[in-house]
Structure formats: C-alpha cells, structure tokens
Design an enzyme around this catalytic site. Structure first.
Site, PDB file in Angstrom:
ATOM      1  N   GLY A  69       0.834  -1.195   0.000  1.00  0.00           N
ATOM      2  CA  GLY A  69       0.000   0.000   0.000  1.00  0.00           C
ATOM      3  C   GLY A  69       0.875   1.253   0.000  1.00  0.00           C
ATOM      4  O   GLY A  69       0.566   2.241  -0.670  1.00  0.00           O
ATOM      5  N   GLN A 178      -7.643   0.816   4.817  1.00  0.00           N
ATOM      6  CA  GLN A 178      -8.428   0.270   5.934  1.00  0.00           C
ATOM      7  C   GLN A 178      -9.930   0.365   5.664  1.00  0.00           C
ATOM      8  O   GLN A 178     -10.733   0.010   6.524  1.00  0.00           O
ATOM      9  CB  GLN A 178      -8.095   0.993   7.250  1.00  0.00           C
ATOM     10  CG  GLN A 178      -6.686   0.780   7.760  1.00  0.00           C
ATOM     11  CD  GLN A 178      -6.430  -0.637   8.299  1.00  0.00           C
ATOM     12  OE1 GLN A 178      -7.327  -1.479   8.369  1.00  0.00           O
ATOM     13  NE2 GLN A 178      -5.196  -0.906   8.668  1.00  0.00           N
ATOM     14  N   ALA A 198      -5.160  -2.349  -0.297  1.00  0.00           N
ATOM     15  CA  ALA A 198      -4.072  -3.321  -0.084  1.00  0.00           C
ATOM     16  C   ALA A 198      -4.666  -4.671   0.298  1.00  0.00           C
ATOM     17  O   ALA A 198      -5.583  -4.747   1.127  1.00  0.00           O
ATOM     18  CB  ALA A 198      -3.145  -2.814   1.022  1.00  0.00           C
ATOM     19  N   CYS A 321       3.698  -0.609  11.357  1.00  0.00           N
ATOM     20  CA  CYS A 321       5.023  -0.261  10.835  1.00  0.00           C
ATOM     21  C   CYS A 321       5.788   0.647  11.782  1.00  0.00           C
ATOM     22  O   CYS A 321       6.973   0.868  11.604  1.00  0.00           O
ATOM     23  CB  CYS A 321       4.885   0.388   9.458  1.00  0.00           C
ATOM     24  SG  CYS A 321       3.684   1.688   9.420  1.00  0.00           S
TER      25      CYS A 321
HETATM   26  C1  LIG Z   1      -4.450   3.301   6.404  1.00  0.00           C
HETATM   27  C2  LIG Z   1      -3.228   2.606   5.870  1.00  0.00           C
HETATM   28  N1  LIG Z   1      -2.599   3.142   4.811  1.00  0.00           N
HETATM   29  C3  LIG Z   1      -1.504   2.579   4.279  1.00  0.00           C
HETATM   30  C4  LIG Z   1      -0.975   1.427   4.804  1.00  0.00           C
HETATM   31  C5  LIG Z   1       0.297   0.872   4.214  1.00  0.00           C
HETATM   32  O1  LIG Z   1       0.117  -0.380   3.655  1.00  0.00           O
HETATM   33  P1  LIG Z   1       1.383  -1.365   3.479  1.00  0.00           P
HETATM   34  O2  LIG Z   1       1.786  -1.812   4.834  1.00  0.00           O
HETATM   35  O3  LIG Z   1       0.849  -2.441   2.588  1.00  0.00           O
HETATM   36  O4  LIG Z   1       2.443  -0.574   2.824  1.00  0.00           O
HETATM   37  C6  LIG Z   1      -1.595   0.833   5.906  1.00  0.00           C
HETATM   38  C7  LIG Z   1      -1.035  -0.391   6.534  1.00  0.00           C
HETATM   39  O5  LIG Z   1      -1.138  -0.603   7.694  1.00  0.00           O
HETATM   40  C8  LIG Z   1      -2.749   1.442   6.454  1.00  0.00           C
HETATM   41  O6  LIG Z   1      -3.360   0.933   7.524  1.00  0.00           O
END
Ligand SMILES: Cc1ncc(COP(=O)(O)O)c(C=O)c1O
Length: 377
Positions: A69, A178, A198, A321
């Site tokens: 994502g 989300q 994602a 993350c």
């Molecule tokens: C709201 C939101 N945006 C973006 C992402 C990023 O996705 P990815 O971990 O696949 O890069 C996440 C992942 O937790 C998310 O919760």
C-alpha cells in the site's frame, strides 16, 4: 495465542492459501511472455484486475497493481504532485492522522520544494469539508486523505471531501487501505481522482496493492522500465500474490456481512476496558467496527503490548510499521493534544471475521489479569 491485530495483517483463509499454492504451481511464469505459460499467468492477473474493478465500481484498465500500500500511495501522491508541479502549484494538503505511508510521501515532496498543509482534528472529530475547502486553492497540487484511520477506525467524510476537491479542481488521493472490506466502496460514485487498497487488509497476502486513478489527471510514474501496468509500475509482478488477492476479494461480501457481529465483540472489549479504567480513543466520531483503541492510565503502550503478548494476546501500539518504536502514537497526539498520556498509553485491538466470542473471552481474561494485576500492585 489470540490474534487481535487485524488492522496490521489479516489471516490468510483456506481459499486464499489454495489460490496461492495453485498459482505457484500453474501461473508462476512472467505474464508478459507471449508463450502459453505467460498467457496463463496473464489470464490470472487480468481476472483479478476485472474482479477488483467490479468491487471498486471501476474500469479494469484504470487499475495499476503495485507492491505494498505504501508503494501505491507514493505512486499516487508523488505522481500527481510531480505532474502538476509548476512555480505557482506547490501546495499539498493532508490530514494529521494519515498513515506513515502518506506522511512519508508528503515529506519526500517537501524536500522537492512542495509546501505541506496539515488539517488537524478538533475535539476528536475529523476536520470539516469547509476546513478542507479553505485550505485548497489555485496553488494546490493535490490532496491525500485517508478514509478510515488505521489506529482508531475513525471514518472520514470522504464523499464530502471529494466534492470539495472536485469543486476546486484539485486531485484527491484516497488512502482506502483500511476501508476496503469494512465499508462499501465505489470510486465512480465517490468522484475521487485516485484510491489505494491493499490485499493484506482483506485476507490477502502482504505485498500486493492496487491504485485506481482517473485517466484525465496526469500521473508521473515513480519508476521507469518496462511497460507493465501501462508503464506506471514497471517490473515483473508477483502473479501468485495477485491470485491470493483475487481469492480474498471473492470473500469480501462475507467480510462485510460480519460487521454487526464484529461490532458486538468490539463493544464487549471496550466495556471491559472501560471497567478497567481505560479511555476509548476516537469514540467521539463515527468508527468502523473492527477496532478499539484503549489508553490505560499508568501504562506505556509498548510495555502493555509486551505484557499481553507474554500471556498470548497479540495486539499492537499504533501503526504496525511504527510499533517497534516506543514513541507515542502521532495519531493519538493529534486527536488529544491536551492529554499526552493517551498517546503514550494507546493500544490498538483489532478484530476480523475470524474472531470468535471465545477468542474475546480469552482476550478479556488476559487483559483483566495483566491490567488488573498492575492496578492491585
Ligand atoms: C491506512 C493505511 N494506509 C496505508 C498502509 C500501508 O500499507 P502497506 O503496509 O501495505 O504498505 C496501511 C497499513 O497498515 C494502512 O493501515
């Protein structure tokens, strides 16, 4: 072990695992190859594109598959901003609660000379469409706003924001990572310029995402190379992971239908949290059913998460993350600037269709044991 961290990653169901295994055996070849095996892989990828387009109310040709994502959000935000860059058009508008993926992309653009305008919540409520309208002008290159917050589940009025952006002629990138699987979603009805989803948030494998974008808004690619994904995502794709995403998409109706049950389980957790003295973060505004964010006074989030993990309960502190970091949650800091302790203590407990009442019973027993024990000490 009880898994209540579905906003970080969702378990792979049996159909998804079967689709992954099948694709590893039968669709492993390069989908750009002209031979039969290449055509097989291409058929798998294109079937997933068609299915996702149906889910999003979009045209298959307007979808770009990417890795994470984060990558798709960078492509959208950097791609729109760089394509529109001119001396007078340098402003980016984002919300204060954005995921680090959007914050990171925005910070990269700031290093390139763009100017960031951050819209902040008020008394726990999302900023209004009027505040967004006031922030946008002829100087704005693009806006990037999330639909559903990863930590609190806050639902932003994205249709209202989209109408404002359209009115002002500013492309809007929606982070729907989300939102997919939690809210019905249709890009044509929404009227946004780009939207990112994602697979890992809807029962699919990590490392597969998609960007839908309006063709009439110029998008500069991030990477240059082959012509895959219309040149917007050059490189050989992971067709097996795409097949897993496709299998997960087939189960979206069941996922959405589980919302009412999930809400009941989430409410039970929240009631137990309140009884243990917690504050519920984000409860002032509309939220999705899959998450509760609790701050227990006297606790640091990373310590509580570790203590619960030792007892067999998997939850997280903030975005997955960032959760290796002991820093307070930026989302909770922005929501409650006057109550720093809430950001230091906030833990995210997130559920999915797989969560059973028995899981919640066990999770609550652990929570009472760990938090209750500390209260007695
Ligand atoms: C709201 C939101 N945006 C973006 C992402 C990023 O996705 P990815 O971990 O696949 O890069 C996440 C992942 O937790 C998310 O919760």
């Amino acid at each position: 072990m009880i898994y209540l961290d579905h906003h970080a990653a969702t378990p792979l169901g049996a159909q998804v695992r079967r689709a992954l295994a099948h694709a590893h055996e039968h669709a492993w070849s390069n989908p750009e190859s002209v031979h039969q095996l290449g055509r097989n892989a291409r058929g798998v990828r294109e079937a997933v594109r068609a299915r996702l387009a149906q889910v999003l109310g979009a045209k298959p040709a307007d979808l770009v598959f990417a890795g994470t994502g984060t990558e798709a959000l960078h492509l959208a935000l950097l791609g729109f901003a760089r394509a529109r860059r001119s001396e007078g058009v340098r402003k980016l508008v984002i919300g204060a609660l954005e995921h680090p993926a959007v914050l990171g992309a925005a910070q990269l653009l700031v290093r390139e000379g763009f100017v960031l305008h951050i819209l902040t919540p008020r008394a726990g409520q999302p900023f209004s469409a009027t505040e967004l309208a006031d922030a946008l002008g002829d100087d704005s290159a693009c806006a990037a706003l999330q639909w559903v917050n990863h930590e609190t589940g806050t639902i932003f009025p994205i249709a209202e924001y989209a109408a404002v952006c359209r009115d002002k002629g500013v492309p809007l990138v929606v982070d729907a990572c989300q939102a997919l699987g939690k809210l019905p979603l249709n890009v044509t009805e929404l009227g946004v310029s780009a939207l990112v989803v994602a697979a890992a948030k809807v029962g699919g494998p990590a490392g597969v995402s998609a960007l839908w974008h309006e063709r009439c808004v110029e998008l500069a690619p991030l990477l240059l190379g082959g012509a895959q994904e219309r040149g917007f995502r050059p490189g050989t794709p992971d067709v097996a992971a795409l097949a897993g995403f496709g299998a997960a998409l087939e189960q979206l109706p069941e996922r959405l239908a589980a919302t009412a049950n999930i809400a009941l389980l989430r409410d039970r957790i929240e009631q137990a949290g309140l009884a243990l003295g917690a504050s519920v973060n984000g409860a002032e505004s509309a939220r999705v059913a899959t998450v509760t964010n609790l701050s227990f006074p006297g606790w640091r989030a990373d310590i509580l998460v570790a203590a619960l993990d030792l007892e067999g309960l998997c939850v997280s502190a903030g975005a997955a993350c960032s959760s290796g970091l002991a820093a307070p949650s930026p989302v909770l800091q922005a929501l409650y600037p006057e109550a720093a302790w809430r950001a230091e203590a906030g833990i995210r407990i997130s559920l999915g269709p797989e969560t059973s009442p028995a899981d919640v019973d066990r999770a609550l027993a652990i929570l009472r044991k760990v938090v209750g024990r500390a209260r007695q000490a």
